[in-house]
Design a protein around this motif. Structure first.
Motif, PDB file in Angstrom:
ATOM      1  N   ARG A   1      46.541  -0.752  48.356  1.00 21.45           N
ATOM      2  CA  ARG A   1      45.947  -0.323  49.289  1.00 21.45           C
ATOM      3  C   ARG A   1      44.408   0.069  48.835  1.00 21.45           C
TER       4      ARG A   1
ATOM      5  N   THR B   1      40.402   1.323  49.522  1.00 22.45           N
ATOM      6  CA  THR B   1      39.631   1.838  50.594  1.00 22.45           C
ATOM      7  C   THR B   1      38.231   2.306  50.160  1.00 22.45           C
TER       8      THR B   1
ATOM      9  N   SER C   1      37.276   5.225  51.039  1.00 22.49           N
ATOM     10  CA  SER C   1      37.264   6.597  50.989  1.00 22.49           C
ATOM     11  C   SER C   1      37.381   7.312  49.795  1.00 22.49           C
TER      12      SER C   1
ATOM     13  N   THR D   1      52.938  11.257  50.042  1.00 22.72           N
ATOM     14  CA  THR D   1      51.958  11.211  50.911  1.00 22.72           C
ATOM     15  C   THR D   1      50.529  11.587  49.998  1.00 22.72           C
TER      16      THR D   1
ATOM     17  N   ALA E   1      43.117  11.192  51.834  1.00 19.76           N
ATOM     18  CA  ALA E   1      42.017  10.114  51.450  1.00 19.76           C
ATOM     19  C   ALA E   1      40.792  10.668  52.498  1.00 19.76           C
TER      20      ALA E   1
ATOM     21  N   ARG F   1      39.103  14.205  56.625  1.00 16.58           N
ATOM     22  CA  ARG F   1      39.962  14.065  55.542  1.00 16.58           C
ATOM     23  C   ARG F   1      41.493  13.467  56.305  1.00 16.58           C
ATOM     24  N   GLU F   2      42.030  12.422  55.890  1.00 18.09           N
ATOM     25  CA  GLU F   2      43.233  11.916  56.576  1.00 18.09           C
ATOM     26  C   GLU F   2      44.290  12.190  55.494  1.00 18.09           C
TER      27      GLU F   2
ATOM     28  N   TRP G   1      47.394   9.964  54.220  1.00 17.96           N
ATOM     29  CA  TRP G   1      48.242   8.693  53.998  1.00 17.96           C
ATOM     30  C   TRP G   1      49.740   8.977  53.825  1.00 17.96           C
TER      31      TRP G   1
ATOM     32  N   ALA H   1      52.137   1.378  54.520  1.00 21.18           N
ATOM     33  CA  ALA H   1      51.231   2.810  54.442  1.00 21.18           C
ATOM     34  C   ALA H   1      50.566   2.904  55.665  1.00 21.18           C
ATOM     35  N   ASP H   2      50.798   4.285  56.264  1.00 21.91           N
ATOM     36  CA  ASP H   2      50.005   4.655  57.450  1.00 21.91           C
ATOM     37  C   ASP H   2      49.297   5.679  57.376  1.00 21.91           C
ATOM     38  N   VAL H   3      48.337   6.069  58.460  1.00 23.96           N
ATOM     39  CA  VAL H   3      47.493   7.160  58.386  1.00 23.96           C
ATOM     40  C   VAL H   3      47.728   8.367  59.624  1.00 23.96           C
TER      41      VAL H   3
ATOM     42  N   PRO I   1      45.431  10.808  61.308  1.00 24.18           N
ATOM     43  CA  PRO I   1      44.168  11.209  61.162  1.00 24.18           C
ATOM     44  C   PRO I   1      44.299  12.713  61.765  1.00 24.18           C
TER      45      PRO I   1
END
Length: 469
Positions: free
Chosen positions: A342, A344, A346, A363, A366, A373-374, A376, A387-389, A391
Motif C-alpha cells: 500500500r 501513500t 502520508s 495496526t 499514518a 493522523r489516521e 491503518w 487494508a482499511d483506514v 480516521p
C-alpha cells in the motif's frame, strides 16, 4: 497615514454620523461617517463643524458632538496616548483606537515613541480582524465592514483567505513586527506580538509544503525570542502552547522530507508538558486541547523504529516521488513478495506497528497532514489481506488523531482512542472496535467508563498517549 497633510483634525466618535451639505438636521445627507474617520476642519457654523472627508472626497457639515477635535502637535501627544490607553482594550472601539494611535504616532517626537503605541495598534487591528471573521451577527455586520474600511484608511492591512468554506480575516502584523524590532519592549508586549504573528488560523491554507515549512521555522524563531521567565502564568502558558503547535508542525515537515524529526517532536512535547494547568484561563482550554492534538499527531517521531516482526511486520520503501510504500511481510513473504503493498503520500510511522496474538491483524499510524493522523488496519480475511483506514472523525481532514490502544484477548476486538475537532467542538472518545467490520461497538468519553477498555488498554499506549492528559 491620513494625518500627513491635515492641519486641523476631528475624529468621528459615533457610528452613523451624517455628513450634510449644510449645518441643519434637515439638510441633505452627503454620506454616512464611521467611528474613527478623520476629517479636516475648515470652519464652524452653529452646532456644526465644516469639514472635508479626504477618504471619500466629500465636503460638508457634521455635528460637533459627534466628533472630537484633536491636535497633532508634539504637546498634544500625552493626551492622545491617554485616550489610546483607554480604548485599546474595549471591544467595538477598534477603529477609534486605531485613529488615536495614528494621531499619537504623528504627534509624538520620534525619540519618545516606545513599543506601547505599536502594541496597542496591533492588538486593536488583530481584535478587529477576529471579530469580523466571527461574524458577530447581522446587526454588527455593517459596523464591522465600516470599521475595516476605516482601519484600511490608516494603512492597517487586513488579509483574507478562505478556510473551511468561510472567509478568514487576519491582521498583517506590521505593528507587531515593529514591537519586536524595538530596543526594549516589555515581556508582555513581546509575548503578545509573537502570539499574534504566529497564529495557526492565520496560516494561508493555499501555501505549499515548502512555504509552510519556511513559515513554521520563522514562527519558531519569533516565539523563541520571547523570554518567558518573568511573564505572568497565563501568558507564559499561551507562548508554550503556541510553541508546542509550531514545533509539531516542524516535526511533521521533517519526517515528510525523510529527515530526523525526533528533536522537534521532543521539543513540542516538552513545551506541552511544561504547561501549568492551574494557570490555564477558561478561554485557553480549547487552545490547550488543540496544542495537545497537534503534538499527539506527531508523537511517534520520538519513538525509535522497531525491526520487522518475523511473524508479521511492515517494511517501508520509496515509491513514486514523494510516496512511501508499506509492505506487509511475514516469515514466508519478504519485501520482494509481500502479503500486501500500500503506497501513500502520508508520513508512515513504522514504530507504531502493532500485531494481535494470532498475527491476523496489524495496526499502523499514518499521517497525511501535520494535524491529522489516521490508524491503518491490515486484516487477514478469507480472500487475503485487506487494508482499511480508521480516521479521527468522519468529517473532512482537519485536526485530530486516531490511535490503537490495545487488544481484547479471546475476542476479535481492539481498543481505539480518537480525538478531533468536529464542527468547532472538541470530541474525545475511547472505543471498542470489532475487527471483522471495524464498526464501533461501544464508546465512552472516559476509558474507565468502558470495562473492556479499562481492563485491556495497552500499558505502552497508556504511558505514551496524550489522550489521557
Amino acid at each position: 497615514m491620513l494625518y500627513e497633510a491635515i492641519a486641523a483634525l476631528a475624529i468621528v466618535t459615533q457610528d452613523q454620523a451624517a455628513l450634510r451639505i449644510s449645518p441643519r438636521d434637515s439638510a441633505q445627507q452627503q454620506t454616512v461617517l464611521a467611528q474613527g474617520d478623520a476629517l479636516e476642519i475648515r470652519g464652524s457654523r452653529m452646532d456644526y463643524l465644516q469639514v472635508y472627508d479626504h477618504r471619500r472626497e466629500r465636503a460638508g457639515y457634521v455635528r460637533a458632538t459627534q466628533v472630537r477635535t484633536i491636535s497633532t502637535e508634539a504637546d498634544a501627544a500625552p493626551e492622545l496616548l491617554s485616550v489610546l490607553r483607554f480604548v485599546r482594550d474595549t471591544p467595538g472601539q477598534e477603529a477609534l483606537g486605531i485613529a488615536y494611535a495614528a494621531a499619537y504616532l504623528k504627534a509624538a517626537p520620534a525619540d519618545a515613541i516606545t513599543a506601547e503605541p505599536f502594541d496597542a495598534l496591533g492588538s486593536m487591528a488583530d481584535r478587529l480582524a477576529q471579530r469580523a471573521s466571527a461574524r458577530l451577527g447581522k446587526v454588527d455586520g455593517p459596523r464591522l465592514a465600516a470599521a475595516l474600511e476605516v482601519a484600511a484608511s490608516y494603512g492597517v492591512a487586513i488579509k483574507s483567505f478562505e478556510r473551511e468554506g468561510q472567509i478568514q480575516l487576519c491582521y498583517e502584523g506590521d505593528a507587531f513586527r515593529r514591537v519586536l524590532a524595538m530596543p526594549s519592549p516589555s515581556g508582555d508586549q513581546a509575548a503578545r506580538a509573537a502570539l499574534a504573528l504566529t497564529r495557526h488560523d492565520c496560516v494561508d491554507p493555499a501555501l505549499g509544503p515548502l512555504q509552510i515549512r519556511a513559515l513554521d521555522l520563522w514562527r519558531a524563531e519569533v516565539l523563541d525570542r520571547v523570554d518567558i521567565r518573568d511573564l505572568p502564568g497565563t501568558l507564559k502558558n499561551r507562548v508554550r502552547l503556541r510553541r508546542a503547535g509550531v514545533w509539531s508542525g516542524i516535526a511533521y515537515a521533517q519526517a515528510h522530507r525523510g529527515e530526523s524529526a525526533a528533536a522537534s517532536a521532543e521539543r513540542a512535547m516538552q513545551e506541552l508538558a511544561a504547561i501549568d494547568k492551574a494557570e490555564l484561563a477558561d478561554e485557553d482550554l480549547a487552545v490547550y486541547n488543540e496544542a495537545a492534538v497537534r503534538v499527539g499527531a506527531t508523537r511517534w517521531a520520538v519513538v525509535p523504529g522497531n525491526k520487522p516482526n518475523p511473524k508479521l511486520g511492515i517494511v517501508t520503501v520509496a515509491g513514486e516521488p514523494g510516496e512511501t510504500c508499506v509492505l506487509l511481510t511475514d516469515a514466508r513473504h519478504d519485501a520482494s513478495a509481500p502479503l500486501l503493498r500500500r503506497c501513500t503520500y502520508s508520513v508512515v510511522w513504522p514504530a507504531s506497528a502493532t500485531i494481535n496474538a494470532d498475527a491476523s491483524v496489524l495496526t499502523l499510524a499514518a499521517q497525511p497532514l501535520s494535524t491529522w493522523r489516521e490508524l491503518w488496519v491490515f486484516r487477514k480475511t478469507a480472500d487475503g489481506w485487506l487494508a482499511d483506514v480508521l480516521p479521527p472523525a468522519s468529517s473532512d481532514p482537519g485536526i485530530g488523531y486516531a490511535e490503537f490502544a490495545g487488544w481484547v484477548p479471546g475476542a476479535p476486538k481492539m481498543l481505539v482512542a480518537r480525538e478531533a475537532k468536529v464542527s468547532g467542538r472538541w470530541q474525545r472518545s475511547f472505543e471498542v472496535v470489532h475487527l471483522h467490520t471495524l464498526n464501533t461497538e461501544k464508546r465512552a468519553d472516559r476509558p474507565d467508563a468502558l470495562s473492556l477498555f479499562y481492563r485491556w488498554q495497552s500499558p505502552i499506549w497508556k504511558t505514551q498517549t496524550l489522550s489521557l492528559r
